[in-house]
Scaffold this motif. Structure first.
Motif, PDB file in Angstrom:
ATOM      1  N   GLY A 136       0.833  -1.274  -0.063  1.00 47.04           N
ATOM      2  CA  GLY A 136       0.091  -0.121   0.032  1.00 47.04           C
ATOM      3  C   GLY A 136       0.850   1.213   0.045  1.00 47.04           C
ATOM      4  N   LYS A 137       0.164   2.432  -0.236  1.00 42.07           N
ATOM      5  CA  LYS A 137       0.964   3.712  -0.368  1.00 42.07           C
ATOM      6  C   LYS A 137       1.721   3.740   0.772  1.00 42.07           C
ATOM      7  N   PRO A 138       1.360   4.105   2.256  1.00 42.65           N
ATOM      8  CA  PRO A 138       2.223   4.012   3.415  1.00 42.65           C
ATOM      9  C   PRO A 138       3.590   3.111   3.130  1.00 42.65           C
ATOM     10  N   VAL A 139       3.531   1.871   2.854  1.00 39.81           N
ATOM     11  CA  VAL A 139       4.475   0.816   2.711  1.00 39.81           C
ATOM     12  C   VAL A 139       5.511   1.549   1.637  1.00 39.81           C
ATOM     13  N   LEU A 140       4.958   1.831   0.657  1.00 41.31           N
ATOM     14  CA  LEU A 140       5.874   2.259  -0.526  1.00 41.31           C
ATOM     15  C   LEU A 140       6.487   3.545   0.072  1.00 41.31           C
ATOM     16  N   GLU A 141       6.096   4.544   0.586  1.00 34.86           N
ATOM     17  CA  GLU A 141       6.731   5.629   0.962  1.00 34.86           C
ATOM     18  C   GLU A 141       7.621   5.462   1.871  1.00 34.86           C
ATOM     19  N   LEU A 142       7.490   4.435   2.759  1.00 34.89           N
ATOM     20  CA  LEU A 142       8.445   3.745   3.744  1.00 34.89           C
ATOM     21  C   LEU A 142       9.951   3.405   2.756  1.00 34.89           C
ATOM     22  N   LEU A 143       9.529   2.327   1.860  1.00 33.60           N
ATOM     23  CA  LEU A 143      10.447   1.914   0.927  1.00 33.60           C
ATOM     24  C   LEU A 143      11.247   2.952   0.592  1.00 33.60           C
ATOM     25  N   GLU A 144      10.550   3.886  -0.093  1.00 34.67           N
ATOM     26  CA  GLU A 144      11.329   5.080  -0.766  1.00 34.67           C
ATOM     27  C   GLU A 144      12.282   5.747   0.209  1.00 34.67           C
ATOM     28  N   ARG A 145      11.719   6.094   1.365  1.00 39.05           N
ATOM     29  CA  ARG A 145      12.775   6.743   2.360  1.00 39.05           C
ATOM     30  C   ARG A 145      13.790   5.911   2.772  1.00 39.05           C
ATOM     31  N   LEU A 146      13.523   4.588   2.814  1.00 37.56           N
ATOM     32  CA  LEU A 146      14.806   3.607   3.327  1.00 37.56           C
ATOM     33  C   LEU A 146      15.736   3.580   2.028  1.00 37.56           C
ATOM     34  N   SER A 147      15.228   3.686   0.904  1.00 46.23           N
ATOM     35  CA  SER A 147      16.216   3.568  -0.274  1.00 46.23           C
ATOM     36  C   SER A 147      16.944   4.617  -0.422  1.00 46.23           C
ATOM     37  N   ARG A 148      16.849   5.814   0.295  1.00 51.17           N
ATOM     38  CA  ARG A 148      17.492   7.185   0.119  1.00 51.17           C
ATOM     39  C   ARG A 148      18.957   6.641   1.270  1.00 51.17           C
ATOM     40  N   ILE A 149      18.681   5.760   2.032  1.00 52.97           N
ATOM     41  CA  ILE A 149      19.812   5.254   3.034  1.00 52.97           C
ATOM     42  C   ILE A 149      20.726   4.283   2.414  1.00 52.97           C
ATOM     43  N   LYS A 150      20.205   3.381   2.031  1.00 55.65           N
ATOM     44  CA  LYS A 150      20.820   2.331   1.248  1.00 55.65           C
ATOM     45  C   LYS A 150      19.707   1.498   0.047  1.00 55.65           C
ATOM     46  N   PRO A 151      20.517   1.028  -0.644  1.00 57.59           N
ATOM     47  CA  PRO A 151      19.625   0.262  -1.787  1.00 57.59           C
ATOM     48  C   PRO A 151      18.735  -0.730  -1.188  1.00 57.59           C
ATOM     49  N   VAL A 152      17.539  -0.720  -1.785  1.00 60.21           N
ATOM     50  CA  VAL A 152      16.400  -1.482  -1.471  1.00 60.21           C
ATOM     51  C   VAL A 152      16.057  -2.396  -2.443  1.00 60.21           C
ATOM     52  N   TRP A 153      16.195  -3.832  -2.332  1.00 59.51           N
ATOM     53  CA  TRP A 153      15.565  -4.524  -3.162  1.00 59.51           C
ATOM     54  C   TRP A 153      14.192  -5.319  -2.841  1.00 59.51           C
ATOM     55  N   ILE A 154      13.047  -5.329  -3.705  1.00 60.70           N
ATOM     56  CA  ILE A 154      11.818  -5.785  -3.098  1.00 60.70           C
ATOM     57  C   ILE A 154      11.733  -6.949  -4.085  1.00 60.70           C
ATOM     58  N   GLU A 155      11.625  -8.192  -3.436  1.00 58.98           N
ATOM     59  CA  GLU A 155      11.384  -9.563  -4.164  1.00 58.98           C
ATOM     60  C   GLU A 155       9.916  -9.708  -4.295  1.00 58.98           C
ATOM     61  N   LEU A 156       9.100  -9.895  -5.479  1.00 58.88           N
ATOM     62  CA  LEU A 156       7.934 -10.458  -5.264  1.00 58.88           C
ATOM     63  C   LEU A 156       7.647 -11.681  -5.980  1.00 58.88           C
ATOM     64  N   GLY A 157       6.752 -12.238  -5.281  1.00 58.67           N
ATOM     65  CA  GLY A 157       6.486 -13.864  -5.579  1.00 58.67           C
ATOM     66  C   GLY A 157       5.633 -13.981  -6.802  1.00 58.67           C
ATOM     67  N   LEU A 158       5.810 -13.892  -7.884  1.00 57.80           N
ATOM     68  CA  LEU A 158       4.908 -14.159  -9.046  1.00 57.80           C
ATOM     69  C   LEU A 158       4.630 -15.591  -9.412  1.00 57.80           C
ATOM     70  N   GLN A 159       5.804 -16.443  -9.510  1.00 58.25           N
ATOM     71  CA  GLN A 159       5.745 -17.872  -9.836  1.00 58.25           C
ATOM     72  C   GLN A 159       5.558 -18.144 -11.103  1.00 58.25           C
ATOM     73  N   THR A 160       4.288 -17.573 -11.694  1.00 59.96           N
ATOM     74  CA  THR A 160       3.824 -17.938 -12.956  1.00 59.96           C
ATOM     75  C   THR A 160       2.929 -16.776 -13.398  1.00 59.96           C
ATOM     76  N   ILE A 161       2.734 -16.763 -14.796  1.00 59.10           N
ATOM     77  CA  ILE A 161       1.705 -15.776 -15.482  1.00 59.10           C
ATOM     78  C   ILE A 161       0.323 -16.602 -15.772  1.00 59.10           C
TER      79      ILE A 161
END
Length: 315
Positions: A136-161
């Motif tokens: 959600g938007k609050p989580v995305l905003e947190l991740l953006e703030r963290l990415s200004r400190i150090k690189p952030v990778w987000i791993e999404l479990g897609l598995q298949t289309i």
């Protein structure tokens, strides 16, 4: 052959764009993952989306090698460093939140544990495994703030289309949810890593390629190619016991991996080519417990067949 050789030089000694190559190029040394447990659960387990989780997911929420949730993040990092230091000198780490869904908590709690990780001077990257429907938007905003400190990778479990397979594994979200999550993360400059599973029951070789072709068109930076593991205690294990389905031999899987690597967009970093589930839980394929043997065989196969990442990729 000249094209093949030039691509080999680009990625060091490997014929594919490996995570290890990228990290050594960026940090000047090998960077090791420390797998952490942030104490969360999953909406696919608590009834919000479903119960029982994905059919292949272990009781630890795919965090079988993670630290203990009874410990603080600082303590888990300390223990992880100690375990690695006993084998080799290490100075750089990835703080990898792997177990369950690692953005499925209040933003206040997430901020506390993620900051605890990135404030460690030897942690270079914050890596977070999660579901695309938990951004959600609050989580995305947190991740953006963290990415200004150090690189952030987000791993999404897609598995298949493929909808039929996604329903079978009880993924619990539709493809547009994934696409929106990727767009939201990339608009904030956050790197996206996608987890896929090869050899899901009922999927053909062509369908696996279609998942890769789809991801080639997406703005993603990394991928994990994970062979399906059948682990004790999972719903998949019960189904396998009642109605055994085919699992690939090592040679079959290496051939499949070669074809996948060949058609994968060359700028996408490959973070995993096989898996190493806990030996005490692994039912099949048992040969995956020999990870080094598998990777050595793959490297030899790629050389013999003159395969490199992107050889068969077409925009």
């Amino acid at each position: 052959m000249a094209d093949s050789q030039s691509r080999q030089v680009r990625w060091g000694e490997k014929r594919y764009h490996s995570m290890d190559y990228d990290l050594k190029k960026t940090y000047g040394e090998k960077v090791y993952k420390i797998t952490l447990d942030g104490g969360m659960t999953c909406p696919n387990r608590d009834g919000t989306v479903g119960r029982g989780g994905c059919v292949f997911c272990s009781a630890s929420g795919s965090g079988d090698f993670a630290g203990s949730r009874a410990l603080s993040i600082t303590e888990q990092l300390k223990n992880g460093k100690a375990a690695l230091a006993g084998k080799r000198p290490v100075h750089s780490y990835i703080a990898y939140f792997q177990a369950f869904t690692n953005t499925y908590a209040s933003v206040e709690y997430l901020e506390r544990i993620f900051l605890e990780a990135v404030r460690d001077g030897e942690v270079r990257i914050l890596s977070i495994a999660t579901r695309p429907d938990c951004l959600g938007k609050p989580v995305l905003e947190l991740l953006e703030r963290l990415s200004r400190i150090k690189p952030v990778w987000i791993e999404l479990g897609l598995q298949t289309i493929h909808p039929h397979t996604a329903a079978y594994i009880r993924r619990g979200y539709e493809l547009p949810v994934f696409e929106e999550a990727v767009q939201n993360l990339r608009s904030r400059g956050i790197d996206v890593l996608v987890h896929t599973i090869l050899c899901l029951p009922g999927e053909t070789r062509q369908q696996m390629f279609e998942t890769l072709d789809y991801l080639n068109r997406m703005d993603i930076q990394g991928i994990k190619l994970q062979l399906l593991h059948i682990l004790k205690g999972t719903d998949l294990a019960l189904q396998y016991a009642e109605h055994p389905f085919p699992v690939p031999s090592m040679d079959e899987y290496i051939g499949l991996l070669g074809a996948c690597i060949s058609r994968l967009r060359p700028d996408i970093t490959i973070h995993r080519l096989t898996g190493d589930g806990p030996k005490e839980l692994l039912i099949a394929p048992l040969w995956t417990g020999q990870k080094r043997t598998v990777l050595n065989a793959l490297h030899q196969y790629l050389k013999e067949q003159d395969i490199w990442q992107g050889k068969d990729y077409h925009e």
